[in-house]
Scaffold this motif. Structure first.
Motif, PDB file in Angstrom:
ATOM      1  N   ALA A 156      38.000  55.312  10.608  1.00  0.00           N
ATOM      2  CA  ALA A 156      38.425  56.634   9.520  1.00  0.00           C
ATOM      3  C   ALA A 156      38.660  56.146   8.401  1.00  0.00           C
ATOM      4  CB  ALA A 156      39.263  56.850  10.308  1.00  0.00           C
ATOM      5  N   PHE A 157      39.905  56.015   7.871  1.00  0.00           N
ATOM      6  CA  PHE A 157      40.307  55.735   6.446  1.00  0.00           C
ATOM      7  C   PHE A 157      38.719  55.803   4.952  1.00  0.00           C
ATOM      8  CE2 PHE A 157      42.098  53.365   2.714  1.00  0.00           C
ATOM      9  CZ  PHE A 157      42.744  54.671   2.265  1.00  0.00           C
ATOM     10  N   ILE A 158      38.131  54.377   5.842  1.00  0.00           N
ATOM     11  CA  ILE A 158      37.193  53.651   4.981  1.00  0.00           C
ATOM     12  C   ILE A 158      35.726  55.054   4.966  1.00  0.00           C
ATOM     13  CG2 ILE A 158      34.463  52.165   4.733  1.00  0.00           C
ATOM     14  CD1 ILE A 158      36.950  50.244   6.603  1.00  0.00           C
ATOM     15  N   ARG A 159      35.554  55.322   5.907  1.00  0.00           N
ATOM     16  CA  ARG A 159      34.694  56.749   6.080  1.00  0.00           C
ATOM     17  C   ARG A 159      34.850  58.213   5.475  1.00  0.00           C
ATOM     18  NH1 ARG A 159      29.618  57.335   6.135  1.00  0.00           N
ATOM     19  NH2 ARG A 159      30.350  58.530   4.429  1.00  0.00           N
ATOM     20  N   ALA A 160      36.594  58.425   5.657  1.00  0.00           N
ATOM     21  CA  ALA A 160      36.890  59.623   4.992  1.00  0.00           C
ATOM     22  C   ALA A 160      36.585  59.001   2.948  1.00  0.00           C
ATOM     23  CB  ALA A 160      38.262  59.544   4.903  1.00  0.00           C
ATOM     24  N   HIS A 161      36.840  57.777   2.766  1.00  0.00           N
ATOM     25  CA  HIS A 161      36.694  57.702   1.032  1.00  0.00           C
ATOM     26  C   HIS A 161      35.173  57.847   0.738  1.00  0.00           C
ATOM     27  CE1 HIS A 161      40.978  57.028  -0.718  1.00  0.00           C
ATOM     28  NE2 HIS A 161      40.976  56.586   0.651  1.00  0.00           N
ATOM     29  N   ARG A 162      34.581  57.032   1.715  1.00  0.00           N
ATOM     30  CA  ARG A 162      32.873  57.150   1.486  1.00  0.00           C
ATOM     31  C   ARG A 162      32.407  58.534   1.718  1.00  0.00           C
ATOM     32  NH1 ARG A 162      30.495  53.589   5.402  1.00  0.00           N
ATOM     33  NH2 ARG A 162      31.806  51.633   3.926  1.00  0.00           N
ATOM     34  N   THR A 163      32.949  59.590   2.521  1.00  0.00           N
ATOM     35  CA  THR A 163      31.901  60.867   2.338  1.00  0.00           C
ATOM     36  C   THR A 163      32.970  60.932   1.388  1.00  0.00           C
ATOM     37  OG1 THR A 163      33.029  60.916   4.211  1.00  0.00           O
ATOM     38  CG2 THR A 163      32.746  62.981   3.238  1.00  0.00           C
ATOM     39  N   PHE A 164      34.409  60.635   0.898  1.00  0.00           N
ATOM     40  CA  PHE A 164      34.649  61.668  -0.578  1.00  0.00           C
ATOM     41  C   PHE A 164      34.056  60.286  -1.927  1.00  0.00           C
ATOM     42  CE2 PHE A 164      37.141  62.383  -5.235  1.00  0.00           C
ATOM     43  CZ  PHE A 164      37.847  62.807  -4.083  1.00  0.00           C
ATOM     44  N   ARG A 165      33.746  59.751  -1.486  1.00  0.00           N
ATOM     45  CA  ARG A 165      33.112  59.463  -2.873  1.00  0.00           C
ATOM     46  C   ARG A 165      31.421  59.873  -3.362  1.00  0.00           C
ATOM     47  NH1 ARG A 165      32.171  52.697  -2.706  1.00  0.00           N
ATOM     48  NH2 ARG A 165      34.718  53.473  -2.600  1.00  0.00           N
ATOM     49  N   GLU A 166      30.472  60.467  -2.450  1.00  0.00           N
ATOM     50  CA  GLU A 166      29.443  60.959  -1.662  1.00  0.00           C
ATOM     51  C   GLU A 166      29.724  62.224  -1.809  1.00  0.00           C
ATOM     52  OE1 GLU A 166      28.343  59.851   1.883  1.00  0.00           O
ATOM     53  OE2 GLU A 166      27.908  57.788   1.766  1.00  0.00           O
ATOM     54  N   THR A 167      30.703  63.465  -2.023  1.00  0.00           N
ATOM     55  CA  THR A 167      30.320  64.251  -2.061  1.00  0.00           C
ATOM     56  C   THR A 167      31.254  65.126  -3.137  1.00  0.00           C
ATOM     57  OG1 THR A 167      32.283  64.862  -0.060  1.00  0.00           O
ATOM     58  CG2 THR A 167      29.550  64.617   0.267  1.00  0.00           C
ATOM     59  N   GLN A 168      32.286  64.805  -3.344  1.00  0.00           N
ATOM     60  CA  GLN A 168      33.722  64.875  -3.911  1.00  0.00           C
ATOM     61  C   GLN A 168      34.513  66.221  -3.578  1.00  0.00           C
ATOM     62  OE1 GLN A 168      34.457  63.019  -7.162  1.00  0.00           O
ATOM     63  NE2 GLN A 168      33.313  61.869  -5.985  1.00  0.00           N
ATOM     64  N   ASP A 169      34.019  66.535  -2.332  1.00  0.00           N
ATOM     65  CA  ASP A 169      35.108  67.098  -1.285  1.00  0.00           C
ATOM     66  C   ASP A 169      35.862  66.478  -0.680  1.00  0.00           C
ATOM     67  OD1 ASP A 169      36.080  69.057   0.448  1.00  0.00           O
ATOM     68  OD2 ASP A 169      32.916  69.452   0.210  1.00  0.00           O
ATOM     69  N   ALA A 170      37.017  66.722  -1.016  1.00  0.00           N
ATOM     70  CA  ALA A 170      38.667  66.549  -0.378  1.00  0.00           C
ATOM     71  C   ALA A 170      38.488  67.000   1.030  1.00  0.00           C
ATOM     72  CB  ALA A 170      39.470  66.689  -0.890  1.00  0.00           C
ATOM     73  N   GLU A 171      38.414  68.218   1.384  1.00  0.00           N
ATOM     74  CA  GLU A 171      38.506  68.697   2.367  1.00  0.00           C
ATOM     75  C   GLU A 171      37.217  68.055   3.508  1.00  0.00           C
ATOM     76  OE1 GLU A 171      40.008  70.487   5.534  1.00  0.00           O
ATOM     77  OE2 GLU A 171      40.856  71.184   2.887  1.00  0.00           O
ATOM     78  N   ALA A 172      35.785  68.212   3.517  1.00  0.00           N
ATOM     79  CA  ALA A 172      35.455  66.952   4.155  1.00  0.00           C
ATOM     80  C   ALA A 172      36.012  65.844   4.280  1.00  0.00           C
ATOM     81  CB  ALA A 172      33.300  66.952   3.108  1.00  0.00           C
ATOM     82  N   ALA A 173      36.697  64.779   3.016  1.00  0.00           N
ATOM     83  CA  ALA A 173      36.767  63.823   3.562  1.00  0.00           C
ATOM     84  C   ALA A 173      37.452  63.985   4.615  1.00  0.00           C
ATOM     85  CB  ALA A 173      37.219  62.738   2.597  1.00  0.00           C
ATOM     86  N   ARG A 174      38.343  64.428   4.737  1.00  0.00           N
ATOM     87  CA  ARG A 174      39.889  64.917   5.456  1.00  0.00           C
ATOM     88  C   ARG A 174      39.076  64.995   6.586  1.00  0.00           C
ATOM     89  NH1 ARG A 174      42.752  66.894   1.122  1.00  0.00           N
ATOM     90  NH2 ARG A 174      42.198  69.368   1.035  1.00  0.00           N
ATOM     91  N   ALA A 175      37.892  65.775   7.068  1.00  0.00           N
ATOM     92  CA  ALA A 175      36.915  65.915   8.209  1.00  0.00           C
ATOM     93  C   ALA A 175      36.949  64.865   8.585  1.00  0.00           C
ATOM     94  CB  ALA A 175      36.340  67.952   7.924  1.00  0.00           C
ATOM     95  N   ALA A 176      36.321  64.061   8.018  1.00  0.00           N
ATOM     96  CA  ALA A 176      35.537  62.857   8.980  1.00  0.00           C
ATOM     97  C   ALA A 176      36.761  62.411   8.881  1.00  0.00           C
ATOM     98  CB  ALA A 176      34.885  62.358   7.331  1.00  0.00           C
TER      99      ALA A 176
END
Length: 198
Positions: A156-176
């Motif tokens: 979950a932690f790795i996926r969330a950071h990857r999501t933030f890296r790709e989108t710069q969207d903290a809310e999307a990262a938290r949701a992931a």
């Protein structure tokens, strides 16, 4: 003083990379003596992972204060949701959190320490899980539950950071992060069905 030293060290690590910063440079940046740094942080890695013990205590405390009507595994799922809602620094999916991850990725020393912390945390979770149900820490079910739980949180932690890296969207990262925690918890509950943990 401890926080000031840690802040100075983190700033240097982010700027130059963990392996390219000496303890003497950290002491100078924090305006303290070299031995003062070591008095607060026995190893250089401890300057980077300065909230490690605090994080472990959060897990212990959540299980200690668990409502008996809530299973330990569900309690830890709820803890993940609470930490995200509270914007805890342990789960910081932001430019600062990204810098933290990139600093680890750039250092074999930090990667090794991160693996060791994961193993130490698995032991903490195993003991806390077993104690929360009045069991034995040597119980293989507690061992399995702790390792599966840590694997879920790591993914979950790795996926969330990857999501933030790709989108710069903290809310999307938290949701992931929470989506994987919830999904992993379902699997964990199925694996632990019939035990006190689920």
């Amino acid at each position: 003083m401890r926080q000031g030293i840690s802040n100075a060290a983190t700033r240097l690590f982010f700027e130059r990379g963990f392996d390219h910063v000496t303890v003497d440079e950290i002491a100078e940046a924090a305006d303290v003596g070299r031995m003062t740094v070591f008095n607060h942080f026995p190893r250089k890695e401890d300057l980077f992972f300065d909230r490690d013990e605090e994080g472990r205590e959060v897990v212990r405390e959540a299980l200690r204060r668990r409502d008996p009507r809530v299973t330990p595994i569900e309690m830890l799922r709820l803890l993940a949701h609470r930490l995200i809602a509270e914007r805890t620094p342990y789960l910081d999916f932001s430019a600062m959190g990204q810098a933290f991850v990139e600093t680890i990725e750039g250092s074999e020393t930090l990667k090794a320490r991160a693996r060791a912390i994961r193993d130490e945390l698995a032991h903490v979770v195993r003991v806390a899980l077993s104690q929360s149900v009045g069991g034995d820490p040597a119980d293989p079910d507690a061992h399995l539950a702790a390792d599966l739980l840590l694997a879920t949180w790591a993914v979950a932690f790795i996926r969330a950071h990857r999501t933030f890296r790709e989108t710069q969207d903290a809310e999307a990262a938290r949701a992931a992060f929470l989506a994987i925690i919830d999904k992993g918890t379902l699997g964990l509950k199925a694996a632990m069905a019939g035990t006190s943990y689920a």
